[in-house]
Design an enzyme around this catalytic site. Structure first.
Site, PDB file in Angstrom:
ATOM      1  N   LYS A 156       7.920 -48.688  44.559  1.00  0.00           N
ATOM      2  CA  LYS A 156       8.685 -48.710  45.801  1.00  0.00           C
ATOM      3  C   LYS A 156       8.637 -50.128  46.374  1.00  0.00           C
ATOM      4  CE  LYS A 156       8.916 -44.166  45.519  1.00  0.00           C
ATOM      5  NZ  LYS A 156      10.152 -43.458  45.101  1.00  0.00           N
ATOM      6  N   SER A 161      15.183 -43.544  42.815  1.00  0.00           N
ATOM      7  CA  SER A 161      14.702 -43.884  44.153  1.00  0.00           C
ATOM      8  C   SER A 161      14.860 -45.360  44.500  1.00  0.00           C
ATOM      9  CB  SER A 161      13.230 -43.488  44.301  1.00  0.00           C
ATOM     10  OG  SER A 161      12.400 -44.308  43.489  1.00  0.00           O
TER      11      SER A 161
END
Length: 334
Positions: free
Chosen positions: A160, A72
């Protein structure tokens, strides 16, 4: 007794006495050496637990070792990268398995790569989480007793980038991000927004805008298939379109949820949750003050804030700052 016999007896006694003294001296020296060695090993054995405890507490509250679990964050961080996370300044949890955090010293900054609890992770309790993390740390991230039957490690923390910030509204179109800052009258493309705000990072796309029509149709196709509805004529061709469908279908909900929400709303326009989902993606995601919207740098392959929403800045546990493995990529993280 003659003089010669007395001299011999004296020499004999002197020799025996010297041997006795030498033996006693050697015996004492050996005893002291054994005691010294025994003391060293005892000290070593007694110091190991305290050393491990210190390392564990440092990982828990100061600097955490973390292994990147997925793609990701490509290409900034790759799967199995070993990194260090600064937890001291960002309010780590009080203890493992406890849903409370220490107050942060520094606020989250836009553009930082942050770690925070996975909203979908179910804790197995304080004792298990403590043992699991302790073994994970002292084994240098090689032992994880929380792995499932397939050998996959549990993802209790997500990593993230803090993209959406206080008062922002974020809108995705064909997978591209547009950001409308608080007080601004229009949104800016992400790359231009970075320049205006003097921040810099790179994102990765799995498909280009040239594929947007295909992606939209596949989104609609996936809705019909998920609901086991009869396909309309304009979607029947995707039944045989296996190669492209396999390539793009998995990225639809991850990289560009708007087409899927649109298709779902068209089918179930009378359901409020479908309308809410559509309007959220159509009008954009609003980030209240004190919150952040985390996004993966790999925009078409990241389950992030587009799905679980914004998160409170107070639950952010750390900031990635150093890559320690692999050797050819050691260095700071930006």
């Amino acid at each position: 007794m003659s003089v010669d016999k007395e001299d011999k007896l004296g020499d004999f006694l002197l020799e025996k006495t010297e041997k006795m003294l030498t033996w006693r001296k050697r015996h004492k020296m050996l005893s002291r050496e054994r005691s010294r060695r025994k003391g060293f090993f005892l000290d070593l054995l007694t110091s190991i637990p305290s050393t491990l405890l210190i390392v564990f507490l440092l990982n828990l509250y100061v600097i955490q070792a973390y292994v990147i679990p997925s793609e990701s964050m490509n290409t900034t961080l790759l799967p199995d990268d070993r990194i260090f996370v600064d937890k001291f300044h960002y309010g780590p949890e009080i203890w493992l398995g406890v849903d409370k955090h220490l107050p942060a010293i520094n606020p989250v900054v836009r553009g930082q790569i942050i770690t925070f609890p996975n909203p979908d992770y179910e804790s197995k309790g304080v004792i298990f989480e403590t043992l699991r993390r302790f073994l994970f740390y002292i084994s240098l991230t090689s032992v994880d007793i929380g792995r499932d039957a397939q050998g996959n490690p549990p993802i209790d923390l997500l990593i993230k980038r803090a993209v959406g910030y206080n008062g922002d509204r974020l809108i995705f179109r064909d997978g591209e991000l547009f950001i409308k800052g608080e007080g601004e009258s229009f949104e800016l493309p992400e790359h231009f927004f970075q320049r205006v705000n003097n921040i810099s990072y790179y994102t990765q796309r799995g498909y280009t805008q040239d594929n947007s029509e295909l992606v939209a149709k596949l989104a609609e196709y996936s809705i019909y298939r998920d609901l086991r509805l009869t396909l309309p004529a304009h979607l029947e061709r995707f039944e045989e379109f296996s190669q492209e469908r396999t390539r793009y279908l998995g990225r639809i909900t991850q990289g560009n949820p708007f087409p899927r929400s649109l298709a779902s709303m068209m089918i179930y326009a009378n359901r409020q949750e479908k309308l809410d989902d559509y309007y959220r993606h159509n009008r954009g995601i609003y980030v209240p003050h004190g919150y952040v919207l985390p996004l993966g740098d790999n925009r078409d392959n990241s389950l992030d804030g587009r799905y679980f929403g914004v998160i409170p800045q107070k639950i952010v546990q750390g900031r990635a700052f150093l890559r320690m493995w692999p050797w050819d990529r050691i260095g700071g993280i930006h």
